[in-house]
Scaffold this active site. Structure first.
Site, PDB file in Angstrom:
ATOM      1  N   ASP A 208       0.853  -1.197   0.000  1.00  0.00           N
ATOM      2  CA  ASP A 208       0.000   0.000   0.000  1.00  0.00           C
ATOM      3  C   ASP A 208       0.885   1.242   0.000  1.00  0.00           C
ATOM      4  OD1 ASP A 208      -2.210   1.888   0.613  1.00  0.00           O
ATOM      5  OD2 ASP A 208      -3.358   0.079   0.951  1.00  0.00           O
ATOM      6  N   HIS A 231       2.096   1.932  -3.273  1.00  0.00           N
ATOM      7  CA  HIS A 231       1.207   2.907  -3.899  1.00  0.00           C
ATOM      8  C   HIS A 231       1.772   4.321  -3.897  1.00  0.00           C
ATOM      9  CE1 HIS A 231      -2.554   0.113  -3.297  1.00  0.00           C
ATOM     10  NE2 HIS A 231      -1.577  -0.449  -3.969  1.00  0.00           N
TER      11      HIS A 231
END
Ligand SMILES: *[C@@H]1O[C@H](CO)[C@@H](O)[C@H](O)[C@H]1NC(C)=O
Ligand SMILES: *[C@@H]1O[C@H](CO)[C@@H](O)[C@H](O)[C@H]1NC(C)=O
Length: 383
Positions: A208, A231
């Site tokens: 993430d 991310h």
């Protein structure tokens, strides 16, 4: 709000030192050592002079540990040569918000050490869509001041690796964070409601966000960080709540993104909120095959749920992108998708060079206002 500093101090050692092994901890990775760690903390926290908790080499199995203040001194060092290991059965801590938490402390330094969250079992559970616990953050600092953390390694957290919440003056340096690129919600460092947080010389690869920046973050400095997989650096999601504190004065400098989903991103929910993001500087970033190198998304609305009207009221202004270069994995490398009701303003692009398959990449703007200078590729679409 308190000050939390994660320090890199030298291991000169303080006059008072508590070795967890002397207090009964076992380095066999099998015997629960929670009580010994708590006993060491209680002694260090109760000391009227500077104190050290020492964790020698070895693997120490720990359940949830709350390192709580207020303490009688403001100079506690945790010197960790070993590895702290979460229970293999993810259910043991999976419904606790966090595994290791420092709360109401002032002046704590953590030097070295590895935290092994053993999260892989929970990720599998989540991916197979079974009923699973929501997962614990590996390390959280909350309501704390003057925290220093140096050379800490965090592996395979169940949920976030490190959370800094309602803290002031936190310095994290030489941090290594690693979890597989497809592990759910394993953000590297999440900062919220905190001021004067510095993240330096670190390497973060997870499933993430590398660093996620939540409401109420001010004076955040990120420098010399390698990010990927994951991310990218994300301000937001903002505007989830109607009444929300803003994000102000964030610098992310000299960051390399490798194979990440995003580079530098700001995102807000498409709905009304008092939140804002301003005085943001992204400087000297290298993008290596990044899907969305530069993105502002003000229409974030997962599953189209509870985003009435889909127009964000979160105000985004004074965002500067300076010397951002490298390769995009998709054609549109710069995307400013701002709010119709509250357009982005003061967006500044300076010396941006992003390519897609050896060609200039493209930019897309809606409701974004600003200026550009220097070399700009893709072509500037700001109005
Ligand atoms: C912005 O934050 C930095 C630390 O990240 C701090 O040194 C600087 O003084 C802040 N600027 C303002 C205007 O508050
Ligand atoms: C959400 O709604 C928009 C507009 O009505 C539609 O274009 C989009 O496909 C929807 N997305 C999902 C995930 O349902």
């Amino acid at each position: 709000m308190n000050n939390l500093i994660l320090f890199i101090t030298s291991s000169l050692g303080s006059p008072v030192s508590y070795n967890v092994v002397s207090l009964g901890a076992k380095l066999d990775a099998k015997t629960d050592s929670t009580q010994a760690f708590l006993d060491a903390w209680t002694k260090a926290c109760g000391s009227t002079e500077a104190a050290t908790v020492y964790v020698p080499q070895g693997r120490f199995l720990l359940g949830k540990v709350e390192f709580k203040g207020q303490c009688k001194n403001n100079d506690i060092t945790l010197r960790i040569d070993g590895t702290l290991v979460a229970p293999a059965d993810y259910n043991v801590i999976g419904n606790a918000d966090n595994w290791l938490v420092f709360e109401h402390v002032n002046g704590v330094s953590i030097n070295g050490g590895t935290l092994d969250g053993q999260g892989a079992g929970l990720w599998t559970c989540i991916k197979t869509g079974e009923r699973c616990p929501s997962g614990a953050t590996t390390l959280e600092f909350t309501n704390s001041n003057n925290i220093m953390r140096n050379g800490l390694t965090s592996l395979n957290s169940q949920k976030f690796h490190i959370v800094i919440n309602e803290c002031n003056n936190v310095k994290a340096q030489g941090v290594k964070i690693s979890a597989s690129g497809d592990s759910p919600n394993t953000d590297g460092i999440h900062v919220q409601s905190s001021s004067s947080v510095t993240i330096l010389n670190s390497r973060i690869g997870t499933g993430d966000d590398c660093v996620s920046i939540g409401p109420g973050t001010t004076n955040l400095w990120i420098e010399n960080v390698a990010c990927g997989p994951g991310h990218g650096i994300s301000i937001g999601s903002l505007g989830k709540e109607q009444e929300e504190a803003g994000v102000q004065n964030v610098t992310a400098k000299t960051v390399t993104f490798s194979g990440t989903q995003n580079g530098v991103r700001i995102k807000s929910w498409g709905r009304p909120s008092s939140g804002f993001a301003r005085n943001i500087l992204f400087q000297h970033a290298t993008m290596n095959n990044v899907q969305n190198p530069i993105v502002i998304d003000q229409n974030y609305c997962p599953d189209n749920k509870s985003c009435p009207g889909r127009a964000s009221r979160v105000k985004i202004n004074d965002v500067t992108y300076q010397d951002i270069h490298g390769t995009s994995a998709t054609k549109v490398a710069v995307k400013f998708d701002c709010s119709l009701e509250n357009p982005c303003s003061g967006i500044s692009l300076e010396d941006v060079k992003l390519t897609y398959k050896n060609e200039p990449a493209e930019a897309s703007c809606s409701h974004a206002d600003g200026s550009s200078s220097g070399f700009i590729q893709p072509n500037n679409c700001l109005v």
